[in-house]
Structures are given as structure tokens and as C-alpha cells.
Design a protein around this motif. Structure first.
Motif, short mmCIF file in Angstrom:
data_model
loop_
_atom_site.label_atom_id
_atom_site.label_comp_id
_atom_site.label_asym_id
_atom_site.label_seq_id
_atom_site.Cartn_x
_atom_site.Cartn_y
_atom_site.Cartn_z
N VAL A 239 69.42 42.22 25.39
CA VAL A 239 68.91 41.14 26.23
C VAL A 239 68.38 41.72 27.55
N LYS A 240 67.20 41.25 27.96
CA LYS A 240 66.63 41.64 29.25
C LYS A 240 66.50 40.39 30.10
N SER A 241 67.05 40.44 31.32
CA SER A 241 67.09 39.23 32.13
C SER A 241 66.82 39.53 33.61
N TYR B 62 79.71 34.50 22.90
CA TYR B 62 78.90 33.29 23.05
C TYR B 62 79.76 32.05 22.90
N LEU C 247 63.34 36.09 30.86
CA LEU C 247 64.44 36.33 29.94
C LEU C 247 63.86 36.74 28.59
N GLU C 248 64.50 37.73 27.96
CA GLU C 248 64.05 38.20 26.65
C GLU C 248 65.27 38.40 25.75
N ILE C 249 65.28 37.71 24.60
CA ILE C 249 66.42 37.73 23.70
C ILE C 249 66.01 38.38 22.37
N VAL D 194 72.73 32.91 25.80
CA VAL D 194 72.26 33.14 27.17
C VAL D 194 71.21 32.10 27.57
N GLY E 15 75.20 40.46 25.94
CA GLY E 15 73.80 40.35 25.58
C GLY E 15 72.99 41.56 25.99
N GLU E 16 73.21 42.05 27.22
CA GLU E 16 72.47 43.21 27.69
C GLU E 16 72.78 44.45 26.86
N LYS F 168 60.66 35.67 24.05
CA LYS F 168 60.40 35.85 25.48
C LYS F 168 60.24 34.50 26.16
N SER G 193 61.45 39.95 19.57
CA SER G 193 62.28 39.30 20.59
C SER G 193 61.64 37.98 21.00
#
Length: 701
Positions: free
Chosen positions: A324-326, A405, A353-355, A500, A319-320, A526, A524
């Protein structure tokens, strides 16, 4: 409206002065604003002197016209069959997320060096959109100049106080400020029932807060503000059970109310003077303290287990790599399986978390698949069913983009849909039994309509080994237990799988409450926090307002703590027979009556006995036991005795079919037996509390 014909532009000043005099005499009010197109005749020295002498604000109507055309070009019209002129010209739909209320108050970020107590923004009036850029046109009423700016805070609920500007152009100072939070982003507005409750409790959504008040007085005002915010955010269930309670009504209601106030204070802090900021900071700090206290007992009970989670770590890395930001990491918890904990302390409003939208599995992704191309014209199969079928195939697709996933998904979801026959037999007579049986019957019917027909018509896409009933049920459980309703950047509301984010566990007092819309700017999804989450603490997500029966059926668990949505609906006759045998209609504001555990009520005695007021009112009316001004105390007791005995006649039989459980073998029992026993314990606790409340009240008569 007046029309004045001029021979030349030079006559404009005289004509305006005559029109002003006539208008002021007729309406007995002073003219404050003059709109014009900023032509040369209106900005000449003679006219500018006239504006200053009369104390008239000089506005440019040209800005109004330009902005009006800008909005109309982006508005649907019947002339284009519901399309916008912009779409007809450019061939694509316009973006409208940047539109704001014309004339509203704005605050542009102050650039350069400023001290801590200096204002960090410049107030102005929003008058339009800059051509060829993403900036806004802002009028500075002090200088009458128009500037372009991007870093703007808009206050759509307020406009410029034109009557509070003195002749030399400096804005007046205020002795207090107003907190009018119901109109801010996130509030639903006040409905009829909520409005009556506000009036009955002498509460308001607009509260004056003096800048000179002490910290103690500010906190007293905050209590009133919170009480009103709770009423604003009450849902139908909370309104039904509220009675005379001032709250908190539920953990969710408390989080929504406090978050609304937190956002309001944050917005006011950006635009207020130094004196007001001091009071606002006191209020905001106390709101954060209250938010920290919500759900604290829920945070402590889960024990972290040491367990291999290589697949989950690979999912995070995947994801990253794709954006993805987590601020969260994966952990395993005793009794709950996987979850996520904070890597660092995360504050209210911060993004945990940001997808990226590109990782969201929705029907928009489906349009690119073989399943869609094969079934788009086949027997009106819905997009939701296509997503189920796509998931069944994708689970075994080694080349799938989403393989990391699917690798983390369990082989069995262990929801109520997978309960064994013996477990279901033990639940017979409960709400959970009815919900599971109806759901399984619906799914089996759906499966039989699809297979083996699809395997016959499309053998290369739907292989028989992949399309077995167990795999279909697995896909159904996946979407029931992991899907979320999301508004995509296309403005379409879709049921989606969010890689995620699906690892987050549910709580009745979650950290993450609102997360349902893709950010159009960043493309994204959020997940902001509604209450703080300390480093190492499990971060909870809200799955929605669901009773225990729904959570067991579709998610496979019962939440810890008191769930205010664990209610039992009552099928009561809504008519009473008159003496002549004819049915008399009983009118109540609620068509459905219900109960829940009386321990959730703060009133155990007369007149509610821990029971919901609408239910008692309904029964009193149906049984001819209404309480009026002339009703004596003895008659009240006799009437309530009849009502309470009626309730006992309903719930004693319900309690009898829920005997005490034998716990001797519970620890060694299978997962579904344990879960069913926990649910029956909860139902018995609810029924027992109602019987106990009624019995205790009758003993006092």
C-alpha cells in the motif's frame, strides 16, 4: 478502384502517374497520399523525385496490413465461438489495454538537453506495434522514417495535418488552437437532452482559443468552456432541475467538469508550441483555483479528536508492508468517527492512496475459500451472498490474512438497519421508514433461507454461534457501508472491500471522485484527487449519488451541506379527464416527477417559482393550464394559480405529519434517535421550502 497489369516492376512509376492523372481529373481533387508496401520499385530515386515534385506523402501500406492482422488476432470471432485467435493459439486472453487508434497523432518524449520553451516532444503518426517489445511504431512525416518508442502521448482525437505540410517537410504554424474536450478520457459524450441544451445556450464542445489573446480574454473563454463542460457532465437529475441555470449544478458536476478541462489542458500543454503554452497555462492555473474553491466550506467543519487508534495504525503498517502507498494518515473526527487526512499537500490528479489488487476482497478471492468450495453447487447461492458468509467466518478467524483489517472494523456499524423499534415508529410516513423496513425484511428473509440449513449441512464450516442473526446483520452492514464497485484487472466488475480505503469519509464535494478500475500495468487500485487537498486537511471520498434516506439506511449518517440528490418523488396521475369523462393521455419527457429544496434553485419567480420546470409543465398540461403564445397575462396568472394551489394540496398534508421537533432532549438521546430527528428536520425543511415558495407566489397574484 483501378487494377493495372504490369509486365515488370520498372513500369510502376509510369502506371502510378497515369492512375493519378485519371483520378484527379475524375474527382477534381489533388492526390495527397500514396500508400505502398515499401518495395524497391517505390523507393527508387525516380519515384522519390516524383513524390517530391507532386507534393505527395509517401505511406507504407505494409504497416496497415501488419497492424490490421495484429488487431484481428486480438478480436473475438464467431469462427472460434467468440474467442480471439490469440487466445486459441496461446491459451490465454490477450492484453488490449495498450491498443490505440491507428493513424492518430503521437508525441514522443524528446531526449537530451532542451530549454524551458523548447518543445518537449516530437510529433508523429502511430502506425503499429513493435514486435517482441512493448514499444510502438511511430512514423515521422517530416523524415518519412519509422522509429520505435515507449514514452508516447497519444491524441486519438486528431491525426496529422497532411495538407498543412510544406514541400520541404516543415510543419506549418497555427494562429490558434482548438479545445475539443468532450472526446477526451472521462467524458461520457453528449446525449440528446444535453445537445439541445448546448444549442439553446449557444455553447459548443469545440472552442477556438487564439494564442494571441490576453489573459482577460482567455478567462472569458474559459467561462464559456466551463459552462459547456457542465452540460456535458449533467446527469438525469441535474437535467431535470436545471431550468435556465448555467451552473454550477452540483459540486460533483463542477468537479467532473473542471477535471475534464484540467486533463485537457495538461494534454495540450505536452503538445503545443511556446505561444499556445502560455495561454494554456493561464487556463490551467485558473481551473486549479476554481477546483480549490469547491467544497471549501465542507473542509473546515470537522474537528479532529485525540483518540487512540493503534489498531488503525497497525492496519496502515500491515498495508504498507504488502504494497500500500499512501499520502494519508488516520485521524478521528467529532461526529464522524474515523477518517483520513493528508500528510502533505496533494495536487489535482496526484495519487493519494494506492492499494495492491492482492489486498482487495472480491469474489475472485472467494474462489480460494472453504465457503466457495462448499457452496459453489448449493441452491444457486450468489457470489455476493457467499462473500457475506465468508465475512461472518473471517471476522473470527485468528489466522486470517486480513486479520489486521477485521480488527479495525467496529463491533456495531450503527446504520439505519440497526434502528430500534421506537426510532422506526417515529419515522413512520417518511421515505426513510419505507427504505429501512423493506431492506430489513429482505435481509431477514435471506437469513431464514440460509440458516439453520447451512449449519445442518456444513456444521464444520458454519458454526451456529458464528451464524447468528446479529453476526449476519453485521456482515450485511459491513458490505453495504464499506464496499465499492471495482473493475478488476480481469475486466470483471465486482463488489469489493478495500482495506484502508474504507476509512475515508464521504462528502457531497469529495476530493476523490473516480477510482473504479484496477490499473493493469501496476495491478493496483489508485485513488487520484479531483480537487487539491492541503496538508492536515481531511481527504473525502465519494460514496456515490445518494439521497439522505439511502445514506442513513446503509451508511448511518447524513452528509453536511446541500445534497442535490435529496429529492422527493411524486406519484402523480399522468392523465386528465376530458369534458366527456374519457381519460386523455398527457405526454411529457419525464415519467417520474420530483421535487427538492427550493433553496437549491436560482429562480424564485415566474415561470418556475423555484420549482422544477418539468413538474410545472406536467401539471399545466394535466390541469389544462398550458401557456401558449396567445395566452393573456391574466389567463397565465389564473392558470398558474390553479397549478400552485394543486401543489399546495399535495405538500401541506405532507408537512403536517412532520411537526417541529422538541430539541430539549436531543443531546442525551441515543445515536439512532438523533439521526432520525436530523432526517426528519431535513424532510421538513424541504417540504416547508416548497410550501413557502407556492404561498409567496400566490400572494403576489
Amino acid at each position: 478502384m483501378w487494377v493495372m497489369v504490369l509486365d515488370s516492376k520498372g513500369e510502376a512509376a509510369d502506371a502510378i502517374s497515369r492512375a493519378q492523372a485519371a483520378a484527379e481529373v475524375e474527382c477534381s481533387r489533388k492526390q495527397r497520399v500514396l500508400h505502398n508496401d515499401n518495395g524497391g520499385e517505390f523507393i527508387a530515386a525516380e519515384f522519390m523525385s516524383y513524390y517530391a515534385d507532386e507534393g505527395i506523402q509517401h505511406h507504407y501500406s505494409g504497416e496497415v496490413v501488419v497492424t490490421t492482422i495484429y488487431i484481428l488476432n486480438r478480436s473475438p470471432t464467431k469462427a472460434l465461438d467468440g474467442r480471439t485467435p490469440y487466445e486459441a493459439w496461446h491459451g490465454c486472453k490477450p492484453v488490449v489495454s495498450h491498443l490505440w487508434v491507428f493513424g492518430c497523432l503521437t508525441f514522443a518524449k524528446e531526449l537530451g538537453h532542451i530549454s524551458k520553451l523548447n518543445d518537449r516532444s516530437i510529433p508523429g503518426v502511430f502506425i503499429g506495434y513493435a514486435e517482441g517489445s512493448k514499444a510502438y511504431r511511430i512514423l515521422d512525416p517530416k523524415t518519412q522514417r519509422v522509429c520505435m518508442a515507449r514514452d508516447i502521448v497519444f491524441d486519438e482525437g486528431r491525426g496529422w495535418a497532411w495538407d498543412k505540410v510544406v514541400d520541404h517537410g516543415s510543419a506549418s504554424t497555427y494562429d490558434d488552437f482548438t479545445i475539443e474536450y468532450v472526446h477526451f478520457e472521462g467524458a461520457r459524450g453528449v446525449g440528446g437532452c444535453s445537445l439541445r441544451m448546448l444549442e439553446n445556450r449557444n455553447l459548443s464542445c469545440e472552442i477556438q482559443v487564439p494564442v494571441t489573446c490576453s489573459a482577460a480574454d482567455a478567462l472569458k473563454l474559459l467561462d464559456q468552456i466551463i459552462q459547456a463542460a457542465r452540460v456535458v457532465y449533467m446527469d438525469e437529475l441535474e437535467l431535470y432541475f436545471a431550468g435556465d441555470n448555467v451552473g454550477p449544478f452540483s459540486a460533483r458536476n463542477e468537479l467532473e467538469s473542471l477535471n475534464l478541462l484540467f486533463k485537457t489542458m495538461k494534454k495540450l500543454l505536452l503538445t503545443s508550441n511556446a505561444a499556445a503554452k502560455e495561454v494554456l497555462q493561464i487556463l490551467q492555473d485558473e481551473i486549479v483555483v476554481k477546483l480549490k474553491s469547491v467544497g471549501k466550506s465542507d473542509d473546515a467543519w470537522m474537528v479532529v479528536q485525540t483518540q487512540n487508534h493503534d489498531a488503525e495504525d497497525s492496519l496502515l503498517k500491515w498495508g504498507e508492508h504488502l504494497g500500500v502507498k499512501s499520502k494519508l494518515q488516520i485521524a478521528f473526527f467529532q461526529g464522524a468517527g474515523r477518517g483520513m487526512v493528508a500528510c502533505e499537500s496533494i495536487g489535482v490528479g496526484d495519487i493519494a492512496l494506492e492499494i495492491p489488487e492482492s489486498l482487495i476482497i472480491s469474489d475472485e478471492l472467494l474462489c480460494q475459500s472453504e465457503v466457495f468450495l462448499a457452496l459453489k453447487d448449493f441452491n444457486n447461492i450468489t457470489s455476493e451472498t457467499m462473500l457475506l458468509l465468508w465475512s461472518m467466518r473471517e471476522r473470527y478467524n485468528l489466522a486470517s490474512k486480513f486479520k489486521p483489517y477485521f480488527d479495525t472494523l467496529p463491533a456495531n456499524f450503527n446504520t439505519g438497519l440497526s434502528f430500534g423499534i421506537d426510532t422506526l415508529a417515529a419515522l413512520e410516513g417518511t421515505l426513510l421508514f419505507d427504505e429501512i423496513m423493506q431492506s430489513k425484511q429482505h435481509l431477514r428473509q435471506q437469513y431464514d433461507e440460509l440458516f439453520p440449513l447451512l449449519c445442518t449441512d456444513f456444521p464444520e464450516i458454519f458454526r451456529k454461534d458464528v451464524c447468528a442473526w446479529d453476526n449476519f446483520l453485521w456482515a450485511c452492514e459491513l458490505w453495504y457501508s464499506n464496499s465499492m464497485m471495482i473493475v478488476l484487472s480481469s475486466a470483471k466488475l465486482s463488489t469489493c472491500l478495500i482495506p484502508v480505503a474504507g476509512l475515508l469519509n464521504h462528502s457531497v464535494s469529495p476530493h476523490i471522485l473516480n477510482y473504479g478500475r484496477v490499473d493493469e500495468a501496476t495491478k493496483s487500485l489508485k485513488f487520484p484527487l479531483s480537487r487539491p487537498c492541503d496538508a492536515g486537511e481531511q481527504c473525502f471520498l465519494s460514496y456515490g449519488k445518494h439521497p439522505g434516506s439511502h445514506l442513513v439506511t446503509f451508511y448511518g449518517f447524513l452528509p453536511r451541506g446541500d445534497n442535490p440528490y435529496d429529492v422527493t418523488p411524486l406519484d402523480l396521475d399522468t392523465s386528465a379527464d376530458d369534458e366527456d369523462g374519457t381519460a386523455q393521455s398527457v405526454t411529457t419527457s419525464q415519467t417520474t416527477q420530483m421535487v427538492r429544496g427550493t433553496w437549491l434553485s436560482r429562480s424564485g419567480g415566474f415561470p418556475t417559482y423555484g420549482l422544477p420546470q418539468p413538474l410545472l409543465s406536467h401539471l399545466r398540461a394535466a390541469l389544462g393550464c398550458d401557456i401558449g403564445e396567445s395566452t393573456t397575462e391574466a389567463d397565465i396568472k389564473e392558470n398558474d394559480k390553479v397549478v400552485l394551489e394543486t401543489i399546495l394540496s399535495i405538500f401541506n398534508p405532507m408537512l403536517e405529519v412532520l411537526p417541529e421537533q422538541d430539541d430539549s432532549n436531543r443531546e442525551s438521546a441515543s445515536w439512532d434517535v438523533k439521526l432520525s430527528l436530523d432526517y426528519k428536520d431535513l424532510q421538513r425543511k424541504i417540504m416547508s421550502s416548497i410550501v413557502t415558495s407556492c404561498t409567496s407566489a400566490l400572494e403576489k397574484f
